[in-house]
Design a protein around this motif. Structure first.
Motif, short mmCIF file in Angstrom:
data_model
loop_
_atom_site.label_atom_id
_atom_site.label_comp_id
_atom_site.label_asym_id
_atom_site.label_seq_id
_atom_site.Cartn_x
_atom_site.Cartn_y
_atom_site.Cartn_z
N UNK A 32 0.85 -1.19 0.00
CA UNK A 32 0.00 0.00 0.00
C UNK A 32 0.89 1.24 0.00
N UNK B 77 -10.84 1.77 -3.33
CA UNK B 77 -11.17 1.39 -1.96
C UNK B 77 -10.17 2.06 -1.02
N UNK B 78 -10.70 2.70 0.01
CA UNK B 78 -9.82 3.30 0.99
C UNK B 78 -9.65 2.35 2.16
N UNK B 79 -8.43 2.17 2.60
CA UNK B 79 -8.19 1.29 3.73
C UNK B 79 -7.88 2.13 4.97
N UNK B 80 -8.37 1.65 6.10
CA UNK B 80 -8.07 2.32 7.37
C UNK B 80 -6.74 1.77 7.88
N UNK B 81 -5.78 2.65 8.04
CA UNK B 81 -4.47 2.21 8.54
C UNK B 81 -4.44 2.50 10.04
N UNK B 82 -4.38 1.44 10.87
CA UNK B 82 -4.43 1.68 12.32
C UNK B 82 -3.15 2.35 12.82
#
Lengths: 14, 257
Positions: free
Chosen positions: B47, B124-129
């Protein structure tokens, strides 16, 4: 042997 | 509308050069805080996350959220025309179908203007913790690049181990094994050569070298690179751009089958 993991297994779709 | 002028225009070219082999089509998401990009590679292993903060531009104006869907191969063709020390200005309407890119020579005797067609990209957006990493290593970016390319000549994968003794990059291939170990190093006169290892617990993870070598295409952006590791989570490789703007790469680990 090692298996490549997917980034989707760690970061959830938001 | 968007209007963003960048005096350090080569930054834009270096960012695009660094990511264009990993991602092809991506949205540049513009809002009042700056220009952001998040994209996965086709195989969903890595990513890319970039943020060019508004402070990096002068002036910067963007009153609404605007997504610029860009094909990076096409943008690269336009950026070929960019010359050292040019000022680059990006302009777009609120619902744009093209991005206006202007290059001005520093002596202001040449103005080049391009319109790049944009595309609708459903990304698609991913949530990066937020992650407290067990090991954080900051080192010269050229050194990291050399280690990755040298080990790639021997193997597809590298195991990165961080312990109190240092950080070890090791690989095993058909022709034999190889390893490079770095220890904490401080050079008061040449701080860019420092190797800083911060460790809260030992880490050992294995990654594909093909991706790491790809990330190293960002090396011209910064003489330093930060590598963050925790067991069983993706690796973070970060290059600071200007100020607090950044280009980050995340890579999922390989696990025993």
């Amino acid at each position: 042997t090692r298996k490549q993991q997917s980034i989707l297994g760690f970061f959830a779709k938001s | 509308m968007l209007e963003a002028r960048l005096s350090q225009s080569m930054v834009l070219k270096k960012v695009v050069d660094a990511i264009k082999d990993l991602v092809q089509d991506c949205n540049f998401d513009c809002n009042d805080s700056g220009i952001a990009l998040q994209a996965m590679d086709n195989s969903h292993v890595a990513l890319v996350s970039m943020l060019l903060k508004a402070e990096s531009f002068e002036p910067y104006r963007c009153d609404r959220n605007i997504a610029l869907g860009v094909n990076l191969v096409s943008l690269t063709k336009v950026l070929r025309a960019l010359q050292n020390d040019d000022l680059v200005t990006l302009k777009a309407d609120d619902a744009p179908d093209s991005l206006n890119i202007t290059f001005e020579s520093s002596t202001a005797d040449r103005i080049s203007e391009y319109d790049l067609k944009l595309m609708d990209i459903d990304q698609e957006h991913l949530g990066i913790p937020d992650t407290e990493y067990a090991a954080t290593v900051t080192m010269p970016s050229t050194e990291f690049k050399r280690i990755c390319t040298d080990l790639q000549a021997m193997s597809e994968s590298v195991t990165i181990e961080a312990t109190k003794d240092g950080i070890k990059f090791s690989c095993a291939g058909d022709i034999g094994n190889g390893a490079v170990t770095l220890r904490n190093y401080q050079n008061v006169e040449k701080e860019h050569l420092n190797v800083d290892i911060e460790l809260t617990e030992p880490v050992s993870l294995t990654f594909s070298l093909k991706y790491l070598v790809n990330f190293c295409k960002a090396q011209p952006l910064s003489d330093r690179v930060k590598i963050c590791l925790s067991n069983e989570v993706p690796l973070l490789v970060e290059y600071l751009i200007t100020g607090t703007s950044y280009l980050r790469f995340y890579l999922a680990p390989k696990v025993r089958d």
